[in-house]
Design an enzyme around this catalytic site. Structure first.
Site, mmCIF file in Angstrom:
data_model
loop_
_atom_site.group_PDB
_atom_site.id
_atom_site.type_symbol
_atom_site.label_atom_id
_atom_site.label_comp_id
_atom_site.label_asym_id
_atom_site.label_seq_id
_atom_site.Cartn_x
_atom_site.Cartn_y
_atom_site.Cartn_z
ATOM 1 N N GLU A 9 0.177 3.642 1.718
ATOM 2 C CA GLU A 9 0.245 4.069 3.116
ATOM 3 C C GLU A 9 1.631 3.810 3.697
ATOM 4 O OE1 GLU A 9 -1.878 5.318 5.788
ATOM 5 O OE2 GLU A 9 -2.828 6.176 4.031
ATOM 6 N N SER B 45 0.811 -1.221 0.000
ATOM 7 C CA SER B 45 0.000 0.000 0.000
ATOM 8 C C SER B 45 0.843 1.269 0.000
ATOM 9 C CB SER B 45 -0.872 0.003 1.264
ATOM 10 O OG SER B 45 -1.423 1.286 1.485
ATOM 11 N N TYR C 211 -1.664 0.089 10.662
ATOM 12 C CA TYR C 211 -1.944 -0.564 9.370
ATOM 13 C C TYR C 211 -0.713 -0.502 8.471
ATOM 14 C CZ TYR C 211 -3.690 -0.919 4.534
ATOM 15 O OH TYR C 211 -3.865 -1.245 3.209
#
Ligand code: NAP
Ligand code: G4F
Length: 367
Positions: A127, A125, A156
């Site tokens: 992120e 990701s 996460y």
């Protein structure tokens, strides 16, 4: 060809299953136990004899090994399973770690222990970049690509980094054909309703329906241009100004958190093609998948409310600290040069196209 999809009931899992079935794959979808039916996104695929569901949970190594043992002849394994909500990962960090981080290890180790030869895809990701970006020497703009460092800003993202590094390790240590797609935000009609884009399009569609129903079902209410805005809700009744004295229905405003963050939003249907392409390459590698464009949540609101002709959306929105995160990722804009050169992949859908798809779907669903 045979593929296993962990996370088949999710947004991407459903698009990927569709894509692989269209390519004549046998697809095994892994579904975890739940007290309610979670197959809503894949129910249109259940009639395909080549599509089979099996029970499994990636936090439980023995269950993962069972899936691998039953499908030892698999060609491609896609790990899309995750606790994928960044905000929730601050409230359930341990669970997020077990699913989003360790779950990937359970599959990789299972493949080594059981000598499963298939190729592996990991859903990494953007992120993972968190607070990090590079600066273009050409125009000074900020971007992230395969060489940008990771500076994760949530439980996460840290779990995703661990899984990402595990993929690289298994590739190098065991010679596995294991690739990770570093995907930037991708959305669509199947997006979970607590991610910001879908939360916005769904709220607008629900409000439009409520407003129309209210006007239709109440004679004399055809002129609903006069909307009254209270602190937390909205009233379209002509007697709204007397609302303290008369009971009139109200609609709760859209409650959101930080509107200033930038995201590189693409369409999920485009992105699953890139996942598949990665596993068709001779060499396993990691790829950034994105649109190369970035927009704030405010700009998404402009486009989504604009779709139904509303300009001053600020009246309809409440900023609620509940939706702020302890740490935020302020800026994401990817550079998909490598994917374009090596996979011949590029995005087909940008912000306005994405908003159109999502708004149309949510309005149609409400008919
Ligand atoms: P999603 O809609 O939240 O789907 C997640 C899937 O994982 C669901 O099928 C879910 O099953 C399954 N799952 C959760 N815990 C599990 C467990 N313990 N065992 C087995 N399955 C489990 O996510 P998505 O948007 O499709 O994203 C797919 C993947 O890409 C995720 O790994 C996500 O983190 C990653 N990713 C997404 C984006 C994006 O913008 N969408 C961007 C980058 C990376 P239930 O239906 O039972 O909950
Ligand atoms: O839609 P979001 O929750 O997506 P986020 O955090 O960017 O994560 C998504 O994309 C990642 C890829 O970059 C995936 F890895 C991850 O699995 C997931 O799919 O939030 C987007 C932005 C954030 O800045 C958030 O703070 O919207 C902001 N926001 C403002 N109000 C909100 C809200 N987010 C949510 N979910 N809900 C709000 O009310």
């Amino acid at each position: 060809m045979k593929a296993i999809i962990f996370g088949v009931t999710g947004q991407d899992g459903s698009h990927l299953a569709e894509l692989l079935l269209a390519k004549n794959y046998d697809v095994v979808g892994v579904v975890r136990r739940s007290s309610v039916d979670t197959t809503d996104r894949i129910k249109h695929l259940l009639r395909f004899p080549e599509f089979n569901l099996t029970s499994g949970d990636i936090t439980d190594a023995s269950s993962v090994y069972g899936v691998l043992r039953d499908n030892g002849d698999v060609d491609e394994i896609y790990n899309l399973a995750a606790q994928s909500h960044v905000g929730i990962s601050f409230k359930q960090p341990g669970l997020t770690w077990d699913i989003t981080g360790k779950g990937c290890l359970n599959i990789l180790q299972g493949m080594v222990d059981l000598d499963v030869k298939g190729r592996f895809y990991q859903a990494s990701s953007s992120e993972m970049f968190g607070g990090a970006y590079d600066i273009s020497e050409v125009d000074g703009s900020k971007y992230q690509n395969e060489d940008t460092k990771f500076l994760p800003q949530s439980p996460y993202a840290i779990a995703k980094c661990a899984a990402h590094y595990m993929v690289r390790l298994f590739r190098e240590a065991y010679g596995m054909h294991a690739s990770a797609g570093i995907l930037f935000n991708h959305e669509g009609p199947r997006r979970g309703e607590n991610f910001v884009t879908r939360k916005i399009t769904k709220w607008i569609a629900d409000f439009v329906l409520w407003k129309e129903d209210f006007a239709r079902g109440n004679k004399g209410l055809s002129d609903i241009s006069k909307i009254t805005f209270y602190k937390d809700d909205i009233c379209v009744h002509p007697k709204a100004r007397m609302a303290d004295a008369v009971a009139v229905p109200r609609f709760p405003k859209l409650r959101l958190g930080n509107l200033e963050a930038f995201r590189d939003w693409g369409y999920a249907g485009d992105y699953v093609e890139a996942m598949w392409l990665m596993l068709q390459q001779d060499q396993p590698e990691d790829y950034v998948i994105c649109t190369g464009k970035t927009h704030t949540i405010r700009e998404f609101l402009d486009a989504a409310f604009g779709y139904v002709g509303i300009k001053n959306w600020e009246y309809f929105v409440v900023i609620d600290p509940e939706f702020y995160r302890p740490a935020e990722v302020d800026y994401l804009r990817g550079d998909f040069t490598k994917a374009k050169q090596k996979l011949n992949w590029k995005p087909k859908t940008e912000l306005q196209g994405l908003v159109d798809i999502m708004m149309k779907n949510d309005l149609d669903e409400n008919l």
